[in-house]
Design a protein around this motif. Structure first.
Motif, PDB file in Angstrom:
ATOM      1  N   LEU A  43       0.805  -1.236   0.121  1.00 36.61           N
ATOM      2  CA  LEU A  43       0.167   0.136  -0.045  1.00 36.61           C
ATOM      3  C   LEU A  43       0.953   1.283  -0.069  1.00 36.61           C
ATOM      4  O   LEU A  43       0.492   2.132  -0.649  1.00 36.61           O
ATOM      5  CB  LEU A  43      -0.883  -0.217   1.421  1.00 36.61           C
ATOM      6  N   GLU A  44       2.130   1.222   0.665  1.00 39.40           N
ATOM      7  CA  GLU A  44       2.889   2.187   0.518  1.00 39.40           C
ATOM      8  C   GLU A  44       4.470   1.887   1.069  1.00 39.40           C
ATOM      9  O   GLU A  44       4.614   1.204   2.133  1.00 39.40           O
ATOM     10  CB  GLU A  44       2.504   3.258   1.688  1.00 39.40           C
ATOM     11  N   LYS A  45       5.150   2.298   0.197  1.00 39.48           N
ATOM     12  CA  LYS A  45       6.678   1.605   0.421  1.00 39.48           C
ATOM     13  C   LYS A  45       7.528   2.694   1.096  1.00 39.48           C
ATOM     14  O   LYS A  45       8.222   2.179   2.060  1.00 39.48           O
ATOM     15  CB  LYS A  45       7.318   1.220  -0.786  1.00 39.48           C
ATOM     16  N   LYS A  46       7.552   3.964   0.455  1.00 40.33           N
ATOM     17  CA  LYS A  46       8.657   4.879   1.029  1.00 40.33           C
ATOM     18  C   LYS A  46       8.866   5.243   2.399  1.00 40.33           C
ATOM     19  O   LYS A  46       9.795   5.109   2.805  1.00 40.33           O
ATOM     20  CB  LYS A  46       8.549   6.190   0.187  1.00 40.33           C
ATOM     21  N   ARG A  47       7.775   5.654   2.917  1.00 44.36           N
ATOM     22  CA  ARG A  47       7.878   6.008   4.392  1.00 44.36           C
ATOM     23  C   ARG A  47       7.915   4.822   5.487  1.00 44.36           C
ATOM     24  O   ARG A  47       8.639   4.896   6.229  1.00 44.36           O
ATOM     25  CB  ARG A  47       6.576   6.867   4.751  1.00 44.36           C
ATOM     26  N   LEU A  48       7.398   3.740   4.965  1.00 39.10           N
ATOM     27  CA  LEU A  48       7.576   2.347   5.567  1.00 39.10           C
ATOM     28  C   LEU A  48       8.912   2.085   5.689  1.00 39.10           C
ATOM     29  O   LEU A  48       9.477   1.628   6.795  1.00 39.10           O
ATOM     30  CB  LEU A  48       6.822   1.192   4.998  1.00 39.10           C
ATOM     31  N   ILE A 114      -1.454   7.248  10.431  1.00 37.00           N
ATOM     32  CA  ILE A 114      -2.569   8.405  10.538  1.00 37.00           C
ATOM     33  C   ILE A 114      -2.588   9.039   9.169  1.00 37.00           C
ATOM     34  O   ILE A 114      -3.933   9.419   9.044  1.00 37.00           O
ATOM     35  CB  ILE A 114      -2.243   9.335  11.775  1.00 37.00           C
ATOM     36  N   SER A 115      -1.434   9.349   8.627  1.00 42.03           N
ATOM     37  CA  SER A 115      -1.621  10.366   7.409  1.00 42.03           C
ATOM     38  C   SER A 115      -1.918   9.675   6.127  1.00 42.03           C
ATOM     39  O   SER A 115      -2.374  10.387   5.309  1.00 42.03           O
ATOM     40  CB  SER A 115      -0.447  10.982   7.241  1.00 42.03           C
ATOM     41  N   ILE A 116      -1.883   8.392   6.031  1.00 39.44           N
ATOM     42  CA  ILE A 116      -2.172   7.910   4.507  1.00 39.44           C
ATOM     43  C   ILE A 116      -3.542   7.137   4.430  1.00 39.44           C
ATOM     44  O   ILE A 116      -3.549   6.259   5.586  1.00 39.44           O
ATOM     45  CB  ILE A 116      -0.885   6.787   4.280  1.00 39.44           C
ATOM     46  N   LYS A 117      -4.355   7.691   3.928  1.00 42.57           N
ATOM     47  CA  LYS A 117      -5.798   7.022   4.062  1.00 42.57           C
ATOM     48  C   LYS A 117      -6.022   5.482   4.055  1.00 42.57           C
ATOM     49  O   LYS A 117      -6.702   5.128   4.905  1.00 42.57           O
ATOM     50  CB  LYS A 117      -6.598   7.695   3.031  1.00 42.57           C
ATOM     51  N   ARG A 118      -5.389   5.018   3.087  1.00 37.88           N
ATOM     52  CA  ARG A 118      -5.719   3.598   2.942  1.00 37.88           C
ATOM     53  C   ARG A 118      -5.014   2.734   3.889  1.00 37.88           C
ATOM     54  O   ARG A 118      -5.307   1.767   4.292  1.00 37.88           O
ATOM     55  CB  ARG A 118      -5.236   3.179   1.560  1.00 37.88           C
ATOM     56  N   ILE A 119      -3.766   3.300   4.605  1.00 38.41           N
ATOM     57  CA  ILE A 119      -2.876   2.550   5.497  1.00 38.41           C
ATOM     58  C   ILE A 119      -3.959   2.823   6.758  1.00 38.41           C
ATOM     59  O   ILE A 119      -4.232   1.702   7.724  1.00 38.41           O
ATOM     60  CB  ILE A 119      -1.615   3.184   5.745  1.00 38.41           C
ATOM     61  N   LYS A 120      -4.658   3.997   7.153  1.00 36.95           N
ATOM     62  CA  LYS A 120      -5.343   4.267   8.204  1.00 36.95           C
ATOM     63  C   LYS A 120      -6.596   3.080   8.138  1.00 36.95           C
ATOM     64  O   LYS A 120      -7.032   2.506   9.143  1.00 36.95           O
ATOM     65  CB  LYS A 120      -5.885   5.576   8.189  1.00 36.95           C
ATOM     66  N   ALA A 121      -7.224   2.995   6.866  1.00 34.36           N
ATOM     67  CA  ALA A 121      -8.492   2.340   6.551  1.00 34.36           C
ATOM     68  C   ALA A 121      -8.144   0.862   7.122  1.00 34.36           C
ATOM     69  O   ALA A 121      -8.937  -0.029   7.473  1.00 34.36           O
ATOM     70  CB  ALA A 121      -8.963   2.463   5.492  1.00 34.36           C
ATOM     71  N   THR A 122      -6.970   0.231   7.084  1.00 32.77           N
ATOM     72  CA  THR A 122      -6.579  -1.032   6.972  1.00 32.77           C
ATOM     73  C   THR A 122      -5.916  -1.241   8.483  1.00 32.77           C
ATOM     74  O   THR A 122      -5.569  -2.388   8.676  1.00 32.77           O
ATOM     75  CB  THR A 122      -5.567  -1.506   5.993  1.00 32.77           C
ATOM     76  N   THR A 125      -7.643  -1.976  15.776  1.00 30.77           N
ATOM     77  CA  THR A 125      -7.700  -1.578  17.089  1.00 30.77           C
ATOM     78  C   THR A 125      -6.356  -2.128  17.604  1.00 30.77           C
ATOM     79  O   THR A 125      -5.691  -1.387  18.260  1.00 30.77           O
ATOM     80  CB  THR A 125      -8.879  -1.818  17.974  1.00 30.77           C
ATOM     81  N   SER A 126      -6.104  -3.422  17.355  1.00 32.51           N
ATOM     82  CA  SER A 126      -4.982  -4.027  17.879  1.00 32.51           C
ATOM     83  C   SER A 126      -3.678  -3.331  17.533  1.00 32.51           C
ATOM     84  O   SER A 126      -2.661  -3.364  18.214  1.00 32.51           O
ATOM     85  CB  SER A 126      -4.901  -5.520  17.834  1.00 32.51           C
ATOM     86  N   ASP A 127      -3.664  -2.894  16.140  1.00 28.98           N
ATOM     87  CA  ASP A 127      -2.372  -2.141  15.776  1.00 28.98           C
ATOM     88  C   ASP A 127      -2.280  -0.857  16.382  1.00 28.98           C
ATOM     89  O   ASP A 127      -1.146  -0.507  16.954  1.00 28.98           O
ATOM     90  CB  ASP A 127      -2.689  -1.848  14.324  1.00 28.98           C
ATOM     91  N   TRP A 128      -3.356  -0.110  16.881  1.00 26.61           N
ATOM     92  CA  TRP A 128      -3.196   1.063  17.340  1.00 26.61           C
ATOM     93  C   TRP A 128      -2.774   0.817  18.847  1.00 26.61           C
ATOM     94  O   TRP A 128      -1.888   1.509  19.348  1.00 26.61           O
ATOM     95  CB  TRP A 128      -4.600   1.975  17.688  1.00 26.61           C
ATOM     96  N   VAL A 129      -3.016  -0.031  19.732  1.00 26.29           N
ATOM     97  CA  VAL A 129      -2.977  -0.490  20.989  1.00 26.29           C
ATOM     98  C   VAL A 129      -1.273  -0.806  20.910  1.00 26.29           C
ATOM     99  O   VAL A 129      -0.580  -0.429  21.687  1.00 26.29           O
ATOM    100  CB  VAL A 129      -3.659  -1.568  21.432  1.00 26.29           C
ATOM    101  N   THR A 130      -0.853  -1.755  20.022  1.00 25.33           N
ATOM    102  CA  THR A 130       0.289  -2.086  19.693  1.00 25.33           C
ATOM    103  C   THR A 130       1.350  -0.863  19.714  1.00 25.33           C
ATOM    104  O   THR A 130       2.383  -0.663  20.181  1.00 25.33           O
ATOM    105  CB  THR A 130       0.608  -2.938  18.668  1.00 25.33           C
ATOM    106  N   LEU A 131       1.009   0.080  18.722  1.00 27.31           N
ATOM    107  CA  LEU A 131       1.870   1.284  18.475  1.00 27.31           C
ATOM    108  C   LEU A 131       1.907   1.862  19.967  1.00 27.31           C
ATOM    109  O   LEU A 131       3.011   2.556  20.360  1.00 27.31           O
ATOM    110  CB  LEU A 131       1.205   2.147  17.445  1.00 27.31           C
ATOM    111  N   ILE A 132       0.623   2.236  20.683  1.00 24.65           N
ATOM    112  CA  ILE A 132       0.706   2.986  21.856  1.00 24.65           C
ATOM    113  C   ILE A 132       1.820   2.509  22.809  1.00 24.65           C
ATOM    114  O   ILE A 132       2.270   3.071  23.494  1.00 24.65           O
ATOM    115  CB  ILE A 132      -0.861   3.246  22.267  1.00 24.65           C
ATOM    116  N   PHE A 133       1.347   1.036  22.971  1.00 23.86           N
ATOM    117  CA  PHE A 133       2.363   0.385  24.211  1.00 23.86           C
ATOM    118  C   PHE A 133       3.698   0.432  23.633  1.00 23.86           C
ATOM    119  O   PHE A 133       4.636   0.429  24.718  1.00 23.86           O
ATOM    120  CB  PHE A 133       1.506  -1.037  24.357  1.00 23.86           C
ATOM    121  N   LEU A 134       3.990   0.172  22.630  1.00 23.68           N
ATOM    122  CA  LEU A 134       5.505   0.164  22.123  1.00 23.68           C
ATOM    123  C   LEU A 134       6.062   1.438  22.346  1.00 23.68           C
ATOM    124  O   LEU A 134       7.196   1.726  22.769  1.00 23.68           O
ATOM    125  CB  LEU A 134       5.523  -0.105  20.589  1.00 23.68           C
ATOM    126  N   ILE A 135       5.495   2.736  22.021  1.00 22.70           N
ATOM    127  CA  ILE A 135       5.764   4.094  22.240  1.00 22.70           C
ATOM    128  C   ILE A 135       5.952   4.261  23.785  1.00 22.70           C
ATOM    129  O   ILE A 135       7.088   4.764  24.317  1.00 22.70           O
ATOM    130  CB  ILE A 135       4.938   5.144  21.603  1.00 22.70           C
TER     131      ILE A 135
END
Ligand code: HEM
Length: 237
Positions: A43-48, A114-122, A125-135
């Motif tokens: 879905l997106e390579k460069k920023r990844l 957050i900023s790329i629409k189709r990444i956000k759409a996919t 909730t478990s992904d958001w939780v993972t990011l928050i807990f990792l941070i």
């Protein structure tokens, strides 16, 4: 011994460990096909690429630092003539930059989501939780380390390290944790939160790194010549 310390450092760690191990066994039984990184590369390579490289290399070195500080006993360093001060300087000099690299990496990855629409759409909730807990785990680790720059007589290799190793051999020593600086307590509990959700997120991929890929033969892709071009090439001979 204080009951709170016993619960915090003698009982809860085993509950966390049980959920971590049991959760992985359960997930493996119930959802083997979902055991994946859920890669969004297509879905997106460069920023990844930049975010993922910074985060993964950073966290690998952070992990290495934790092994050196928490798993290897202080007596080993003493035998090599490495003083507490020398160890501390080395730990800070290498630990802080790799921790910051991991933090910048995870912030970039979160921003990408957050900023790329189709990444956000996919993103689940478990992904958001993972990011928050990792941070949270990384930020609290960095805060604890930064506040301990001039160590003030506190050495985690004689407190946190033997406590942690003791858990794995059922030699529970909560008293070692009673007087450690508060930010180390917060850091450890932030990582506990991460271990509890770990088996139910895409973090499970950490245990299925395709090591065999490093030794397998290359897959060779060849360009296909379109049929019509091939016929006209043959007829012109
Ligand atoms: C029970 C498990 C853990 C314990 C006991 C623990 C303990 C510690 C200790 C003692 C330090 C100070 C290191 C120093 O000052 O040299 C530290 C730093 C740090 N920790 Fe942890 N930690 C744990 C798990 C984790 C996890 C899972 C992460 C990341 C996801 C993490 C991320 C960090 C970071 C970023 C630092 C800052 C210094 C560095 O980059 O190494 N820790 N931790």
């Amino acid at each position: 011994m204080d009951l709170t310390d016993l619960l915090l450092w003698g009982v809860f760690p085993y509950i966390v460990l049980t959920i971590f191990i049991g959760g992985h066994v359960y997930r493996y039984q119930k959802d083997q096909f979902g055991w994946t990184t859920k890669s969004s590369e297509f879905l997106e390579k460069k920023r990844l690429r930049i975010g993922s490289l910074l985060f993964h290399w950073g966290i690998i070195f952070v992990f290495g630092g934790h092994v050196l500080g928490l798993i290897i006993p202080v007596s080993f360093y003493n035998a090599l003539g490495i003083t507490e001060h020398m160890y501390h300087v080395i730990a800070i000099t290498f630990g802080v930059p790799v921790g910051i690299a991991a933090l910048i990496g995870i912030i970039l990855l979160t921003y990408r989501r957050i900023s790329i629409k189709r990444i956000k759409a996919t993103t689940s909730t478990s992904d958001w939780v993972t990011l928050i807990f990792l941070i949270l785990a990384i930020v609290t680790g960095l805060i604890a380390t930064s506040l301990n720059v001039d160590s003030n007589g506190f050495d985690y290799r004689t407190t946190i390290a033997p406590w942690l190793r003791g858990l794995f051999i059922f030699n529970v020593q909560p008293e070692l944790m009673a007087t450690i600086p508060i930010w180390f307590k917060i850091h450890i509990y932030a990582t506990f939160a991460l271990y509890v959700v770990w088996p139910f997120t895409r973090l499970v991929h950490a245990f299925s790194f395709p090591v065999k890929y490093l030794r397998r033969s290359y897959v060779i892709y060849k360009k296909r010549i379109p049929q019509t071009k091939k016929v006209s090439e043959e007829s012109s001979i």
